[in-house]
Design a protein around this motif. Sequence first.
Motif, PDB file in Angstrom:
ATOM      1  N   ILE A  11       0.837  -1.205   0.000  1.00  0.00           N
ATOM      2  CA  ILE A  11       0.000   0.000   0.000  1.00  0.00           C
ATOM      3  C   ILE A  11       0.871   1.253   0.000  1.00  0.00           C
ATOM      4  O   ILE A  11       0.603   2.211  -0.727  1.00  0.00           O
ATOM      5  CB  ILE A  11      -0.964  -0.016   1.202  1.00  0.00           C
ATOM      6  N   GLY A  12       1.942   1.250   0.803  1.00  0.00           N
ATOM      7  CA  GLY A  12       2.853   2.393   0.827  1.00  0.00           C
ATOM      8  C   GLY A  12       3.528   2.614  -0.509  1.00  0.00           C
ATOM      9  O   GLY A  12       3.666   3.757  -0.969  1.00  0.00           O
ATOM     10  N   ALA A  13       3.939   1.517  -1.145  1.00  0.00           N
ATOM     11  CA  ALA A  13       4.588   1.649  -2.461  1.00  0.00           C
ATOM     12  C   ALA A  13       3.595   2.157  -3.500  1.00  0.00           C
ATOM     13  O   ALA A  13       3.943   2.995  -4.345  1.00  0.00           O
ATOM     14  CB  ALA A  13       5.171   0.307  -2.886  1.00  0.00           C
ATOM     15  N   LEU A  14       2.357   1.664  -3.436  1.00  0.00           N
ATOM     16  CA  LEU A  14       1.334   2.121  -4.378  1.00  0.00           C
ATOM     17  C   LEU A  14       1.021   3.608  -4.179  1.00  0.00           C
ATOM     18  O   LEU A  14       0.908   4.364  -5.150  1.00  0.00           O
ATOM     19  CB  LEU A  14       0.065   1.290  -4.200  1.00  0.00           C
ATOM     20  N   LEU A  15       0.917   4.040  -2.939  1.00  0.00           N
ATOM     21  CA  LEU A  15       0.695   5.463  -2.664  1.00  0.00           C
ATOM     22  C   LEU A  15       1.860   6.323  -3.158  1.00  0.00           C
ATOM     23  O   LEU A  15       1.659   7.413  -3.708  1.00  0.00           O
ATOM     24  CB  LEU A  15       0.502   5.686  -1.166  1.00  0.00           C
ATOM     25  N   LEU A  16       3.088   5.834  -2.962  1.00  0.00           N
ATOM     26  CA  LEU A  16       4.257   6.593  -3.408  1.00  0.00           C
ATOM     27  C   LEU A  16       4.310   6.687  -4.931  1.00  0.00           C
ATOM     28  O   LEU A  16       4.632   7.746  -5.484  1.00  0.00           O
ATOM     29  CB  LEU A  16       5.537   5.956  -2.854  1.00  0.00           C
ATOM     30  N   VAL A  17       3.976   5.600  -5.621  1.00  0.00           N
ATOM     31  CA  VAL A  17       3.945   5.633  -7.089  1.00  0.00           C
ATOM     32  C   VAL A  17       2.879   6.618  -7.567  1.00  0.00           C
ATOM     33  O   VAL A  17       3.110   7.389  -8.503  1.00  0.00           O
ATOM     34  CB  VAL A  17       3.704   4.211  -7.655  1.00  0.00           C
ATOM     35  N   HIS A  18       1.720   6.605  -6.934  1.00  0.00           N
ATOM     36  CA  HIS A  18       0.656   7.526  -7.320  1.00  0.00           C
ATOM     37  C   HIS A  18       1.066   8.979  -7.080  1.00  0.00           C
ATOM     38  O   HIS A  18       0.797   9.867  -7.900  1.00  0.00           O
ATOM     39  CB  HIS A  18      -0.635   7.205  -6.560  1.00  0.00           C
ATOM     40  N   ALA A  19       1.720   9.234  -5.956  1.00  0.00           N
ATOM     41  CA  ALA A  19       2.173  10.596  -5.664  1.00  0.00           C
ATOM     42  C   ALA A  19       3.225  11.052  -6.674  1.00  0.00           C
ATOM     43  O   ALA A  19       3.195  12.213  -7.124  1.00  0.00           O
ATOM     44  CB  ALA A  19       2.732  10.666  -4.250  1.00  0.00           C
ATOM     45  N   CYS A  20       4.127  10.174  -7.041  1.00  0.00           N
ATOM     46  CA  CYS A  20       5.151  10.530  -8.042  1.00  0.00           C
ATOM     47  C   CYS A  20       4.516  10.798  -9.399  1.00  0.00           C
ATOM     48  O   CYS A  20       4.898  11.741 -10.105  1.00  0.00           O
ATOM     49  CB  CYS A  20       6.190   9.420  -8.154  1.00  0.00           C
ATOM     50  N   TYR A  21       3.533   9.981  -9.773  1.00  0.00           N
ATOM     51  CA  TYR A  21       2.837  10.200 -11.042  1.00  0.00           C
ATOM     52  C   TYR A  21       2.083  11.532 -11.023  1.00  0.00           C
ATOM     53  O   TYR A  21       2.093  12.273 -12.013  1.00  0.00           O
ATOM     54  CB  TYR A  21       1.884   9.043 -11.329  1.00  0.00           C
TER      55      TYR A  21
END
Length: 128
Positions: A11-21
Amino acid sequence: MTWISKSTTAIGALLLVHACYSAQEHAALQAIKMTTTELPADISIEVLVATLVLSLGLVLSTATLRPVKWHVWAGTMEREGRHAFAQDTTDEKDTVTNPFGMLETRPSFVDIRRHKADFAKWVKPNPQ
């Protein structure tokens, strides 16, 4: 890793990818408009939350720490044997039954002067 730590890390990695995008998309839109504005607060907050959640997931997945004090570790090894810390190590040489075995089997200091004298005797021909 347990399922809780794996899911928290995912979940943390998915949130970080979304924030970077989102940050990249914001930068691309600003480049088209030829203006510069600050990054929106929701993206900054998402980056901070994602970093915290990802860090929590990674911390939850770590193995149990070994005792820092040598006498505590040695006592545990003598009481419980080789398998006391075997679950959190990958190096078989790291878990030994005698905690002081490393000190008992280490090589002694090298006597350089003796080696130099032996070499000098070996190089010199023996007059007989």
